[in-house]
Design a protein around this motif. Structure first.
Motif, short mmCIF file in Angstrom:
data_model
loop_
_atom_site.label_atom_id
_atom_site.label_comp_id
_atom_site.label_asym_id
_atom_site.label_seq_id
_atom_site.Cartn_x
_atom_site.Cartn_y
_atom_site.Cartn_z
N VAL A 179 0.84 -1.20 0.00
CA VAL A 179 0.00 0.00 0.00
C VAL A 179 0.87 1.25 0.00
N VAL A 180 0.27 2.35 -0.46
CA VAL A 180 0.97 3.63 -0.44
C VAL A 180 0.35 4.50 0.66
N ILE A 181 1.22 5.15 1.44
CA ILE A 181 0.76 6.18 2.38
C ILE A 181 1.23 7.52 1.81
N PRO A 182 0.29 8.34 1.34
CA PRO A 182 0.71 9.66 0.86
C PRO A 182 1.44 10.39 1.98
N GLN A 183 2.46 11.16 1.62
CA GLN A 183 3.29 11.81 2.64
C GLN A 183 2.47 12.59 3.65
N ALA A 184 1.42 13.25 3.16
CA ALA A 184 0.62 14.10 4.06
C ALA A 184 -0.14 13.29 5.10
N PHE A 185 -0.22 11.98 4.92
CA PHE A 185 -0.98 11.15 5.85
C PHE A 185 -0.09 10.34 6.78
N LEU A 186 1.23 10.57 6.69
CA LEU A 186 2.15 9.77 7.50
C LEU A 186 1.88 9.94 8.99
N ASP A 187 1.74 11.20 9.44
CA ASP A 187 1.52 11.45 10.87
C ASP A 187 0.26 10.74 11.36
N LEU A 188 -0.78 10.78 10.56
CA LEU A 188 -2.04 10.11 10.93
C LEU A 188 -1.81 8.64 11.19
N ILE A 189 -1.12 7.97 10.27
CA ILE A 189 -0.91 6.52 10.42
C ILE A 189 -0.03 6.24 11.64
N LEU A 190 0.99 7.08 11.83
CA LEU A 190 1.85 6.88 12.99
C LEU A 190 1.04 7.02 14.28
N ALA A 191 0.09 7.95 14.28
CA ALA A 191 -0.70 8.19 15.49
C ALA A 191 -1.76 7.13 15.73
N GLU A 192 -2.47 6.72 14.68
CA GLU A 192 -3.62 5.85 14.89
C GLU A 192 -3.36 4.37 14.62
N GLY A 193 -2.35 4.10 13.79
CA GLY A 193 -2.13 2.71 13.37
C GLY A 193 -1.87 1.78 14.53
N ALA A 194 -0.93 2.16 15.39
CA ALA A 194 -0.53 1.26 16.47
C ALA A 194 -1.70 1.04 17.43
N GLU A 195 -2.42 2.12 17.75
CA GLU A 195 -3.58 2.01 18.64
C GLU A 195 -4.61 1.03 18.07
N GLN A 196 -4.84 1.17 16.77
CA GLN A 196 -5.79 0.28 16.09
C GLN A 196 -5.36 -1.18 16.22
N GLU A 197 -4.08 -1.44 16.06
CA GLU A 197 -3.57 -2.81 16.17
C GLU A 197 -3.83 -3.37 17.57
N ARG A 198 -3.57 -2.53 18.59
CA ARG A 198 -3.80 -2.96 19.96
C ARG A 198 -5.26 -3.31 20.17
N MET A 199 -6.13 -2.44 19.71
CA MET A 199 -7.57 -2.64 19.85
C MET A 199 -8.00 -3.95 19.20
N GLU A 200 -7.52 -4.20 17.99
CA GLU A 200 -7.94 -5.41 17.28
C GLU A 200 -7.45 -6.68 17.97
#
Lengths: 282, 282, 282, 282, 282, 282
Positions: A179-200
């Motif tokens: 997958v591609v993460i557009p540069q402008a969305f990097l911070d978002l993924i860094l902030a929410e991705g790990a939390e999402q993984e924990r939740m799942e």
């Protein structure tokens, strides 16, 4: 934030499935590259900035072995790849000519390229696997690139597997593809991705303990904020209710005209759930 | 006959290849679901009644993470699945959005669903394999279902891989993929399937002993009724004749206009062989 | 030269990737059969003369189990296959009906057929693998051939995977798929194939030692004739120059109008490199 | 607002091109039905509520001429169609079996059905044209529906040409094909569609008078609010600047890394332009 | 030779069918753009240098109405088109989003652009036809470009309909579609195209007078150099022989192994006929 | 019965839609050639015996202009076509190389060939239309056949548009495309086709007078045998009942599990309706 080593470390713990879910909540549905599958089953997740290469279809006067010595060739492109990048190659849907074989992949591995991602195919399958370069592609074919493709440049915007990729976009590739993460969305993924993984992970645990899905996944509001212990008792109570309400399902679902309130259609709502929702998808 | 435990046991010894042959002799050529392959090589054969789910293409106002909490969602559908059923999912040919991931598959496994069959794909490949749920599908993709699909209901007639599937049709899935047995044909398969398997095992044995194919497979009338010993001597005699007649082949086969007697074209004949033929196909 | 045992031995050391490169230099770009992949990973390279079989689409009055007993059937075709041949089957792009199952493959193995190559699929996957017959195909499906195909003959020109194949053309199949060598080009491949393989092995070795690609692959004239030791020092000197010239790249490459000299477009040039070039492609 | 006669009259002046533009600004990109083209060139624009019909693939035991007399048949579905509706038929991508012929179309015309829209095809081309029923479809074919399709119901959510259509969604069809307006978006289209058409007519006029595109289409802020006279002088001044700035273009466009400010990626911005922008698309 | 007004005049009398024949004799088989058909039947032949535009697939953060005002937009590209050019647009196979509508086509017509050629589609069909701009495309669709495409630049090498097109290649478009003449082949077409057209006109005349095809088309050596009168008598004599030799056809055509002399396979031969042959193809 | 002038006259009054319906009732669903559409709208219906031609994909050493002079060429094939035949050409799905141009079509017209049917395309569109030869094909393309195809013979079984065609099968082509009538089914079509056409004309008349479809089409038993006057009163009575029973529809249609009696699934039943049913399809 740029793609620091720390960011790469964080992303290497976020699955492509989770990334696509987080981006979809922001309106991005088209970030997974079709046709690009791991060449070797079990390849670990890899992260890096995109180094793009571009082919157009073959024209017999241009796509020749002679062209391999031209100043614009896959060879010179490879020599321009920085260490740690992920080479993303637009093969315009051609799957009957291998973009690279063992020699070029060996050189990429030597230069420290993190991975090769393409909607095309490779050749010299055995040799390519032997180089150790991790590859995501659409299979393999014997003919050389010039049998179907003309190389035209690198460092340009490209399409790969139906997705737009720009140089230095962030690429993440794992068992589910790339997958591609557009540069402008990097911070978002860094902030929410790990939390999402924990939740799942917590949800999977609940499911394995016998919890029902509705209310748990995605998590309903009364559950989401609570500590893990409290969550369980709410969900257990709810499970009972769901089971007993099954027989009444039909009556509640009018077949013509879904209960779509006009408000739901407004984009404002989409933002609201983008903010409040931390749970995730199918 | 309904799908009793005994019927399931019988069917679990009949390959999908054999089922398609027996059904074709009754005029059913379209019962194998295209695109639906075993996700894990070597999955054993599974049998169960179809529990159907239906998607339509995604529309951005409907296919949202919010929709996962709606009363018509894949979550509520899964809670309605009876133990032992095979979930058959119409993904309208979409292979770039995973219909289910690890959480939903874990819940299906927990509920005792026998298998998941779809012409779509799954996501969280590693996680799905980890749940142990046997899956027949067209691969995997990272994006969630709502990236390409809108879920609209269950328990309805669907299309899956170009095949019509109705609730409670019988599904059999093995190494060669998944087929549907319409309820009205269950008795036929129970009666002829096992016999066909026995016959083919005997034929393979003959071939391994050096028998030629013509006359053996499909078996000619002088052979079919006989005891195994007698069959062999007839076939051995025949093999000699076939070998020596090879050079005359050309003369016997006019190239323009196949020797299609008008009688052959009549459906009555098709029925006759359906009755008399117990041997089977390529 | 005809396909002597010695020729087969030589060809078994030349990869399909190399064959396609050598043929492309003579103007043949379309010799690799699309869709035809090794059924079992790791199958060794196989070489043999083509024995062609031809299907057309199914018509219900012709494509019946009854047709398996007709004088023009896959059964009689198999009995006509000479030892050592490679059966090449034109399945007109049909991938939802298996051309052969375990019984027919068992008979082919028994007759000493070297391999089966098709753009169609097989059925009875497990059984087919059990026969030991090496197969290159486009997957597997449960239904019998007559569900989608009518068999019409053997020993004729066919198309297979978008490639024209004539009886007795030479087929080579390995990890990268299957290619056809037209009879008239056999001597060329025998002469140049092995040399090409040696050259590429040497290049891989150089790459593994850190050599840059431009000048090495394809090899430039000052390098090609030299002994291995001299080659290295030329290339090392060159590598330095390439690295330092990188920043100037942009200036040299006008974006509109590639520096295509009229001469390059003439076919005469293509011949010249066909003669002088012994190095090879991507 | 429901689909009143007045709403129909308003919509009949808004092109499908404009509707797709307005909906895209709200995040809906997938509302145009692929494959559905006017059967007769020059058919006028038509508007009506969707009456949905659903097929699944043919299974030979179900898709028979006998099925035409069943209580669930295209015949009974047609008798249930209200006057003024637009019949939208999900033909699951089948284009080699005609969903309807002249008799069924004649009956639909007689019942006052406004139009037939499908991703499938019709049969009896000449007869269908003779009935006068306006049809949007993917061509024509001789075989009856049961050659490839099984009819399963009406009044359900369907997919048509890759688009989700729900009963009573609003359908608009013209020279460019057929689009769906979800009910919740009807007011939006009624409010913005006509204004958009007026604006575009004015822009075409300007272009025909020699105005350059940048600044005019889409209209820049300094232009948009102004009276027509004032707009022109602003644009004329701007045209001069654009022409002279052409040679400097290259410098302003870095090739690697598009100047995508992080802010632009936020959905909040998308809403802002959705509100302020009245000009329109390619 | 460059594309002078005189060259354009000459080319406007050479059909795309003839151009593809002449180029094929030089080894170029891939110069006709798939999908690109005349939008209006009967459009006259047009000739001009290629002005290339390039799209990649849509990504929702980039492909927005906002992007139409960016410095890299279809609007600025159109303002850079020189008079007399043919705009060739790479729409990466997307046919469900119109690359241009009536406003942009109107501006192109105003700037004196000779034609628009694309493998994509247009929108506002009626409006586009109204602008008078000749268009070769793959149909029409209502949605704007940003529904499926992101514009990334102009003046670059592109692929269009599976063909490589470079800026300033020569484009010729007529009833049979659009072809590219690489710059290096312009002189060849100017020299041989017109002669080929004259020859074919003469052949059609002969056929209409009853001449048989073999020996006439392609013309055999004894005929080719002669004056028209002498040609006829040779051909007439030959026709008699051909008719009487028909019954013997079968014997002369061995089915296994085409009479392919090794010499024929050598590229040198291909050049020889390229030089001596002035007659032409199917 | 063979294809006498009288049979041709009879068939020229039976539409391809009717032929496919009658054949489907005998179990033949696959007789309509996909992709083969009338090149000129409004071409009258044509009937003739099939004269088959066969191409395989192009291989550059075989598919050359030189091959046009070989003894196996499209030219010699055309000279072998008998007057009144319909040439059916297997172009293996290739639509980017024209099988024939104006010269070859002119010669076919001169020889009295009734029509050309192919799943490929023609070239020299304008010239081909000028010859007056009726053509059913999949469009047009500029390149010659040898750009994508190798001609290999005539008078053989072929596939065309996914349908098996044998020499001397009967071809009927009209506005809805082209269908094959296997020779063994000719008498059936001659017997039932005309009656079916009469019946449908009467039904259309009834529909235009306001009759409802159920009971009329297909005709129920109480109606079928009666004189026209009696039919009407039965149907009128029935229409009333149908209208009033509409509201009760839902109750009668269980959604899970179609009311498929086991008997219906038996082929015997299919034969029964094949015999008794004279009414017809969608």
């Amino acid at each position: 934030m740029s793609l620091t080593p720390e960011a790469i470390k964080t992303l290497s713990r976020v699955s492509t499935a989770t990334i696509t879910t987080v981006l979809l909540k922001k309106g991005l549905r088209n970030v997974w590259m079709r046709g690009s599958r791991p060449l070797r089953p079990g390849q670990p997740r890899l992260v890096g900035p995109a180094f793009t290469l571009r082919f157009v279809p073959a024209r017999e006067d241009l796509a020749t072995p002679e062209s391999w010595s031209s100043p614009i060739s896959t060879r010179t492109a490879i020599e321009a790849m920085p260490e740690g990048c992920i080479a993303v190659v637009d093969a315009v849907g051609v799957t009957d000519a291998g973009i690279f074989g063992d020699i070029l992949c060996a050189r990429m591995a030597k230069r420290g390229v993190a991975a090769l991602v393409t909607d095309g195919v490779v050749r010299d399958l055995e040799g390519v696997l032997g180089t150790g370069l991790p590859v995501w592609c659409d299979g393999f074919a014997a003919p050389p690139s010039v049998a179907g493709l003309t190389f035209v440049g690198w460092g340009e915007p490209i399409g790969c597997g139906g997705v737009a990729v720009f140089p230095n976009d962030i690429i993440v590739a794992d068992q589910d593809g790339a997958v591609v993460i557009p540069q402008a969305f990097l911070d978002l993924i860094l902030a929410e991705g790990a939390e999402q993984e924990r939740m799942e992970a917590w949800i999977v645990e609940q499911v394995n303990s016998g919890a029902v899905l509705p209310g748990l996944y995605p998590m309903i509001s009364p559950v989401r904020g609570r500590p893990a212990g409290r969550r369980k008792s709410i969900l257990r109570a709810r499970s009972g209710r769901i089971r007993s309400s099954q027989p009444r399902r039909r009556r509640e679902l009018p077949r013509t005209g879904y209960p779509l309130s006009p408000a739901r259609a407004r984009i404002g709502i989409r933002i609201r759930w983008a903010k409040r929702s931390t749970s995730s998808p199918a």
